[in-house]
Design a protein around this motif. Structure first.
Motif, mmCIF file in Angstrom:
data_model
loop_
_atom_site.group_PDB
_atom_site.id
_atom_site.type_symbol
_atom_site.label_atom_id
_atom_site.label_comp_id
_atom_site.label_asym_id
_atom_site.label_seq_id
_atom_site.Cartn_x
_atom_site.Cartn_y
_atom_site.Cartn_z
ATOM 1 N N ILE A 1 -32.102 36.875 67.080
ATOM 2 C CA ILE A 1 -31.387 36.005 66.141
ATOM 3 C C ILE A 1 -30.631 36.872 65.142
ATOM 4 O O ILE A 1 -31.175 37.851 64.619
ATOM 5 C CB ILE A 1 -32.371 35.057 65.440
ATOM 6 C CG1 ILE A 1 -32.853 33.992 66.436
ATOM 7 C CG2 ILE A 1 -31.770 34.404 64.202
ATOM 8 C CD1 ILE A 1 -34.050 33.224 65.996
ATOM 9 N N SER A 2 -29.391 36.507 64.854
ATOM 10 C CA SER A 2 -28.573 37.304 63.937
ATOM 11 C C SER A 2 -28.332 36.624 62.591
ATOM 12 O O SER A 2 -27.924 37.292 61.641
ATOM 13 C CB SER A 2 -27.219 37.640 64.570
ATOM 14 O OG SER A 2 -26.532 36.464 64.932
ATOM 15 N N VAL A 3 -28.583 35.311 62.503
ATOM 16 C CA VAL A 3 -28.371 34.581 61.250
ATOM 17 C C VAL A 3 -29.552 33.646 61.005
ATOM 18 O O VAL A 3 -30.001 32.946 61.924
ATOM 19 C CB VAL A 3 -27.068 33.744 61.283
ATOM 20 C CG1 VAL A 3 -26.925 32.913 59.997
ATOM 21 C CG2 VAL A 3 -25.854 34.638 61.467
ATOM 22 N N VAL A 4 -30.050 33.646 59.778
ATOM 23 C CA VAL A 4 -31.060 32.677 59.343
ATOM 24 C C VAL A 4 -30.420 31.825 58.252
ATOM 25 O O VAL A 4 -30.029 32.344 57.201
ATOM 26 C CB VAL A 4 -32.332 33.366 58.804
ATOM 27 C CG1 VAL A 4 -33.316 32.329 58.271
ATOM 28 C CG2 VAL A 4 -32.982 34.213 59.891
ATOM 29 N N ALA A 5 -30.280 30.532 58.530
ATOM 30 C CA ALA A 5 -29.663 29.606 57.582
ATOM 31 C C ALA A 5 -30.731 28.700 57.007
ATOM 32 O O ALA A 5 -31.530 28.106 57.748
ATOM 33 C CB ALA A 5 -28.581 28.776 58.282
ATOM 34 N N LEU A 6 -30.743 28.591 55.676
ATOM 35 C CA LEU A 6 -31.724 27.766 54.974
ATOM 36 C C LEU A 6 -31.014 26.640 54.231
ATOM 37 O O LEU A 6 -29.907 26.831 53.715
ATOM 38 C CB LEU A 6 -32.504 28.601 53.963
ATOM 39 C CG LEU A 6 -33.185 29.867 54.485
ATOM 40 C CD1 LEU A 6 -33.742 30.671 53.328
ATOM 41 C CD2 LEU A 6 -34.286 29.505 55.469
ATOM 42 N N GLU A 7 -31.667 25.492 54.158
ATOM 43 C CA GLU A 7 -31.112 24.416 53.340
ATOM 44 C C GLU A 7 -31.275 24.812 51.873
ATOM 45 O O GLU A 7 -32.394 24.923 51.368
ATOM 46 C CB GLU A 7 -31.796 23.091 53.623
ATOM 47 C CG GLU A 7 -31.170 21.944 52.851
ATOM 48 C CD GLU A 7 -31.821 20.607 53.105
ATOM 49 O OE1 GLU A 7 -31.319 19.602 52.545
ATOM 50 O OE2 GLU A 7 -32.825 20.542 53.842
ATOM 51 N N ALA A 8 -30.170 25.040 51.193
ATOM 52 C CA ALA A 8 -30.209 25.492 49.802
ATOM 53 C C ALA A 8 -30.849 24.432 48.915
ATOM 54 O O ALA A 8 -30.602 23.237 49.073
ATOM 55 C CB ALA A 8 -28.795 25.787 49.315
ATOM 56 N N GLY A 9 -31.701 24.899 47.992
ATOM 57 C CA GLY A 9 -32.370 23.996 47.063
ATOM 58 C C GLY A 9 -33.491 23.205 47.684
ATOM 59 O O GLY A 9 -34.142 22.411 46.992
ATOM 60 N N ALA A 10 -33.749 23.386 48.976
ATOM 61 C CA ALA A 10 -34.792 22.626 49.666
ATOM 62 C C ALA A 10 -35.582 23.512 50.622
ATOM 63 O O ALA A 10 -36.228 23.025 51.540
ATOM 64 C CB ALA A 10 -34.176 21.450 50.421
ATOM 65 N N SER A 11 -35.516 24.828 50.405
ATOM 66 C CA SER A 11 -36.266 25.802 51.202
ATOM 67 C C SER A 11 -36.785 26.879 50.254
ATOM 68 O O SER A 11 -36.258 27.048 49.144
ATOM 69 C CB SER A 11 -35.383 26.444 52.273
ATOM 70 O OG SER A 11 -34.802 25.475 53.124
ATOM 71 N N LEU A 12 -37.805 27.606 50.715
ATOM 72 C CA LEU A 12 -38.442 28.608 49.860
ATOM 73 C C LEU A 12 -38.276 30.016 50.424
ATOM 74 O O LEU A 12 -38.336 30.218 51.644
ATOM 75 C CB LEU A 12 -39.934 28.305 49.712
ATOM 76 C CG LEU A 12 -40.307 26.934 49.153
ATOM 77 C CD1 LEU A 12 -41.827 26.763 49.135
ATOM 78 C CD2 LEU A 12 -39.737 26.732 47.758
ATOM 79 N N LEU A 13 -38.083 30.971 49.514
ATOM 80 C CA LEU A 13 -38.041 32.388 49.858
ATOM 81 C C LEU A 13 -39.303 33.051 49.315
ATOM 82 O O LEU A 13 -39.508 33.083 48.098
ATOM 83 C CB LEU A 13 -36.813 33.053 49.240
ATOM 84 C CG LEU A 13 -35.434 32.550 49.668
ATOM 85 C CD1 LEU A 13 -34.362 33.117 48.747
ATOM 86 C CD2 LEU A 13 -35.156 32.948 51.109
ATOM 87 N N LEU A 14 -40.116 33.575 50.188
ATOM 88 C CA LEU A 14 -41.351 34.228 49.765
ATOM 89 C C LEU A 14 -41.155 35.736 49.774
ATOM 90 O O LEU A 14 -40.773 36.308 50.796
ATOM 91 C CB LEU A 14 -42.501 33.832 50.699
ATOM 92 C CG LEU A 14 -42.682 32.326 50.925
ATOM 93 C CD1 LEU A 14 -43.854 32.065 51.849
ATOM 94 C CD2 LEU A 14 -42.855 31.595 49.598
ATOM 95 N N GLU A 15 -41.395 36.374 48.640
ATOM 96 C CA GLU A 15 -41.216 37.823 48.497
ATOM 97 C C GLU A 15 -39.779 38.218 48.817
ATOM 98 O O GLU A 15 -39.500 38.953 49.766
ATOM 99 C CB GLU A 15 -42.225 38.577 49.374
ATOM 100 C CG GLU A 15 -43.670 38.255 49.016
ATOM 101 C CD GLU A 15 -44.681 38.927 49.924
ATOM 102 O OE1 GLU A 15 -45.694 39.403 49.399
ATOM 103 O OE2 GLU A 15 -44.451 38.962 51.141
ATOM 104 N N ARG A 16 -38.859 37.717 47.993
ATOM 105 C CA ARG A 16 -37.438 37.876 48.278
ATOM 106 C C ARG A 16 -37.017 39.335 48.407
ATOM 107 O O ARG A 16 -36.177 39.670 49.263
ATOM 108 C CB ARG A 16 -36.615 37.178 47.181
ATOM 109 C CG ARG A 16 -35.117 37.296 47.421
ATOM 110 C CD ARG A 16 -34.304 36.372 46.571
ATOM 111 N NE ARG A 16 -32.871 36.572 46.794
ATOM 112 C CZ ARG A 16 -31.927 35.807 46.285
ATOM 113 N NH1 ARG A 16 -32.259 34.776 45.514
ATOM 114 N NH2 ARG A 16 -30.656 36.054 46.531
ATOM 115 N N ALA A 17 -37.565 40.204 47.597
ATOM 116 C CA ALA A 17 -37.174 41.616 47.675
ATOM 117 C C ALA A 17 -37.467 42.190 49.061
ATOM 118 O O ALA A 17 -36.664 42.963 49.612
ATOM 119 C CB ALA A 17 -37.890 42.427 46.599
#
Length: 273
Positions: A238-254
């Motif tokens: 997979i080359s792209v991960v698309a998230l629904e903005a404002g309705a998905s979570l990023l864990l340990e963003r760094a």
């Protein structure tokens, strides 16, 4: 004013973030550990199983929470679902079904009868919400923007039938969607399809999308990614991960940012609708 908060904790990295945010607020915290998680810091820790829902509910009632948060992944068997419906009594009998949305409605109704306010993990730790636009890795190529948008629509469509929160598309063609096996199971299937030459490369770049189910109550875990998601997505081609903005979570963003850069995977937040 401090609250009495019960955190029903499944697996994954969301739980420590939520527990820390609750403690930082000065609330009294009970953690109901469903997966045998080590190192939990709380005023009270109960280690319970969904297979004994009656005992689990008795432990929560004894604590007397004012608020409740559900966080982390849990594999719920059909037997567990029936056991929960029985333990919830009238709320279980009134449930529209034992799918994820029906189960959430049952929990909501039962909590109202007990005077517990259900709070979403994203409300406790709003800093985890995925923003719109570029998040990590290379910028999204213009040619893949419509493919990513199509992937989000596909993820929303499978969510509408209460199947899952994730989908993979190739050139806007859905090739695999999340089911009871979760995102890890989805990515394993995609890797197998790619190894068999059925998707990827000459067939077009692969895009993974995660989106909130349309009927999903606000207190239920939003779709989330962590650094492991990026690693497994890369292994699946997979080359792209698309998230629904404002309705998905990023864990340990760094860590997501460093892994996405190393793997050459674009992570982007997109608004739906």
């Amino acid at each position: 004013m401090s609250r009495r908060v019960t955190l029903v904790a499944g697996g994954g990295n969301l739980v420590p973030h939520v527990a820390s945010a609750i403690r930082d607020r000065g609330d009294v915290l009970q953690v109901v550990d469903l997966v045998g998680r080590p190192g939990i810091v709380a005023d009270q820790v109960l280690r319970e199983s969904l297979s004994d829902a009656t005992t689990l509910l008795a432990g929560i009632k004894a604590f007397g929470p004012s608020h409740m948060v559900l966080a982390g992944g849990v594999h719920i068997t059909d037997t567990d679902r029936r056991g929960l419906a029985d333990a919830f009594g009238l709320a279980g009998k009134l449930a529209s079904g034992l799918g994820d949305v029906g189960l959430a409605g049952m929990i909501l109704l039962y909590s109202k009868t007990q005077g517990w306010k259900l709070v979403g993990a994203h409300e406790v730790a709003p800093e985890l919400l995925a923003p719109a636009g570029h998040i990590a890795g290379p910028p999204l190529p213009a040619a893949l923007a419509p493919v990513a948008a199509s992937a989000i629509r596909t993820a929303k469509a499978i969510g509408a039938i209460d199947l899952g929160q994730s989908a993979v598309v190739s050139a806007s063609r859905p090739i695999a969607v999340e089911d009871a096996g979760g995102t890890d199971g989805l990515l394993r299937r995609v890797a197998e399809l790619r190894a068999e030459g059925l998707v990827g490369e000459r067939h077009g770049p692969l895009v993974l999308a995660k989106a909130r189910k349309p009927k999903q109550p606000a207190f239920v875990d939003l779709p989330a990614i962590g650094v492991d998601t990026i690693t497994r997505a890369a292994e699946a081609g997979i080359s792209v991960v698309a998230l629904e903005a404002g309705a998905s979570l990023l864990l340990e963003r760094a860590l997501i940012e460093s892994e996405a850069a190393a793997r050459g995977i674009t992570v982007v937040g997109l608004r739906h609708g």
